[in-house]
Design an enzyme around this catalytic site. Structure first.
Site, short mmCIF file in Angstrom:
data_model
loop_
_atom_site.label_atom_id
_atom_site.label_comp_id
_atom_site.label_asym_id
_atom_site.label_seq_id
_atom_site.Cartn_x
_atom_site.Cartn_y
_atom_site.Cartn_z
N HIS A 5 0.89 -1.13 -0.12
CA HIS A 5 0.05 0.09 -0.07
C HIS A 5 0.84 1.09 -0.29
CE1 HIS A 5 -3.50 2.56 0.51
NE2 HIS A 5 -4.44 1.44 0.61
N ARG A 21 1.15 -0.27 6.37
CA ARG A 21 0.56 0.28 5.38
C ARG A 21 1.14 1.48 4.64
NH1 ARG A 21 -3.18 4.66 3.97
NH2 ARG A 21 -4.98 3.56 2.77
N GLU A 32 -1.23 -0.45 10.15
CA GLU A 32 -2.58 -0.18 9.95
C GLU A 32 -3.57 -0.97 11.09
OE1 GLU A 32 -4.64 -1.68 6.31
OE2 GLU A 32 -5.70 0.24 6.21
N ARG A 38 -7.85 6.33 11.02
CA ARG A 38 -9.10 6.54 10.41
C ARG A 38 -10.17 5.74 11.30
NH1 ARG A 38 -7.80 3.97 4.71
NH2 ARG A 38 -6.75 2.70 6.21
#
Ligand SMILES: *[C@@H]1O[C@H](CO)[C@@H](O)[C@H](O)[C@H]1NC(C)=O
Ligand SMILES: *[C@@H]1O[C@H](CO)[C@@H](O)[C@H](O)[C@H]1NC(C)=O
Ligand SMILES: *[C@@H]1O[C@H](CO)[C@@H](O)[C@H](O)[C@H]1NC(C)=O
Ligand SMILES: *[C@@H]1O[C@H](CO)[C@@H](O)[C@H](O)[C@H]1NC(C)=O
Ligand SMILES: *[C@@H]1O[C@H](CO)[C@@H](O)[C@H](O)[C@H]1NC(C)=O
Ligand SMILES: *[C@@H]1O[C@H](CO)[C@@H](O)[C@H](O)[C@H]1NC(C)=O
Ligand SMILES: *[C@@H]1O[C@H](CO)[C@@H](O)[C@H](O)[C@H]1NC(C)=O
Ligand SMILES: *[C@@H]1O[C@H](CO)[C@@H](O)[C@H](O)[C@H]1NC(C)=O
Length: 378
Positions: free
Chosen positions: A165, A214, A230, A285
């Site tokens: 990623h 990530r 992550e 997030r």
């Protein structure tokens, strides 16, 4: 008369220093627009100055070393669309002209392009990876003398479970690091300084099952690497062996969500160095849009080691699939943050004593696909 002209021009010079206009370019997850925003660092306003319709959405964008080209993830057009990278020539932050599209080949063809970055040293090759489907691969693309994407020069394979990623290259451009989210691995490749092609050096498992590297950033001194885990919702600091380029984990991690939070409700996102490299920014997030993500900053020693976590503060919204941070290239004070749960870009300002940060400007870009990541043109 002469004195007043001098006074006036001095005033002009001072106000120019204190009221600079800066420009950012913002990509989206699904809508076919590239946005240009103007940030006034004195009035603290962030305004949309251009909505450019393009032929393909770019969920990740990156500037070339000289800011004369912008590269983005893409999907090639037509019925047999495959993952690709798009190239735009930049005259300035609003003068954006489509140049070329290069398809990913080999084992990358059954997934979507997720990340792209450009080398900062000759031959200025561009590196990209896909995600989802069978995405156990990466691509190296050459550029022409203007920096425009030219052709795919290397397909390389990670391992069957991989999906990378994020990528980062050290300042000398001798090593490339790959954060392999699905494969829970951190990869090291050496870079050929004539072609830009990669050679496998090492792979290192994540600190624990489900850590899931990530994104990754490296300090310019090359001794420390910072990895977003992550799944663990942590920032991990690795030390880098200066002869082999291989990172090692020393059990140094910092939380990106408050203690006691349910880690499965969050997914950490991005890490980036500030302008002076005295600070490091990182975000998480929330998986649910009814909760907030978090933003954190760290102070760094001159060798790049983390000296302390300065704060961990809730972001305005969940961040959606973004909450990506992009520190300004002109001061440590400002950082842009993108949100795709509502669709906005915010400018956060670090408090003078470094113990907190707060939102000072915002632009709403609710088009149903914005906002993925932002790059500062100036
Ligand atoms: C970019 O350059 C064009 C002229 O080529 C000019 O009209 C425009 O205002 C410039 N935009 C910015 C943001 O500087
Ligand atoms: C990439 O892989 C495809 C399919 O295996 C192959 O046709 C192509 O030649 C490869 N390109 C490079 C530059 O290795
Ligand atoms: C595609 O993956 C297979 C299996 O991992 C590997 O043997 C092959 O070399 C890869 N092809 C390319 C072009 O990297
Ligand atoms: C390029 O890499 C080779 C092999 O690692 C090295 O000997 C050479 O000094 C490098 N050239 C430059 C310009 O860095
Ligand atoms: C890593 O650090 C944590 C807390 O800082 C500690 O609980 C754990 O035992 C350490 N693990 C190793 C392998 O040293
Ligand atoms: C957010 O929504 C989820 C379901 O999507 C629910 O389980 C959770 O309790 C909600 N949290 C809050 C803080 O309202
Ligand atoms: C830092 O500054 C903020 C205001 O910007 C203030 O609320 C806080 O108490 C200060 N903290 C320290 C440790 O000085
Ligand atoms: C940008 O333009 C497109 C095409 O007209 C439109 O669909 C979109 O809503 C606009 N974006 C914003 C933020 O106004």
């Amino acid at each position: 008369m002469r004195a007043s002209i001098t006074a006036l021009s001095l005033l002009g010079a001072l106000s120019a220093v204190h009221a600079d206009l800066h420009h950012l370019i913002v990509g989206t997850f699904g809508t076919e627009s590239l946005y240009t925003l103007e940030f006034d660092d004195s009035a603290l306003t962030l305004n949309l100055i251009q909505n450019l319709t393009v032929s393909t959405a770019s969920s990740w964008i990156a500037l070339s070393h000289d800011k004369k080209n912008l590269y983005g993830t893409a999907l090639s057009s037509g019925s047999s669309a495959v993952p690709a990278f798009v190239s735009y020539a930049l005259g300035n932050a609003t003068d954006i002209t489509y140049s070329n599209l290069v398809d990913l080949g080999g084992n990358c063809s059954s997934s979507k392009a997720i990340f792209v970055m450009a080398a900062t040293e000759s031959p200025y090759a561009v590196y990209g990876t896909p995600f989802g489907g069978t995405a156990d691969c990466g691509a190296v693309i050459s550029v022409d003398e203007s920096g425009v994407l030219s052709e795919l020069i290397q397909n390389y394979t990670y391992k069957s479970t991989s999906a990378v990623h994020g990528l980062a290259m050290n300042t000398q451009n001798t090593f490339l690091y790959s954060a392999d989210d699905s494969g829970n691995t951190l990869w090291t490749h050496s870079v050929d300084n004539t072609t830009g092609e990669l050679t496998y050096v090492a792979s290192l498992d994540g600190p624990a099952t489900g850590s899931d590297p990530r994104h990754v950033a490296i300090h310019p001194e090359g001794q420390y690497l910072y990895v977003i885990l992550e799944g663990a919702n942590e920032l991990a600091q690795y030390t880098v062996d200066q002869s082999t380029g291989i990172p090692s984990f020393q059990n140094v991690t910092y939380p990106l969500i408050p203690s006691g939070s349910d880690s499965s409700s969050f997914w950490s996102d991005e890490v980036a160095l500030s302008y002076s490299t005295n600070y490091l920014w990182a975000t998480s997030r929330a998986r649910s849009t009814n909760a907030t993500g978090y933003i954190s900053a760290f102070s760094l020693a001159t060798d790049g080691s983390i000296t302390s976590q300065l704060f961990l503060s809730p972001t305005t919204n969940s961040g959606g699939t973004a909450n990506s941070v992009s520190p300004s290239p002109f001061t440590d004070t400002f950082v842009a943050l993108t949100d795709s749960s509502v669709g906005f870009v915010e400018i956060w300002q670090l408090a003078e004593n470094g113990t907190s940060a707060s939102v000072v400007a915002r632009a709403d870009l609710d088009d149903g696909g914005c906002c993925a990541n932002a790059v500062w043109y100036s």
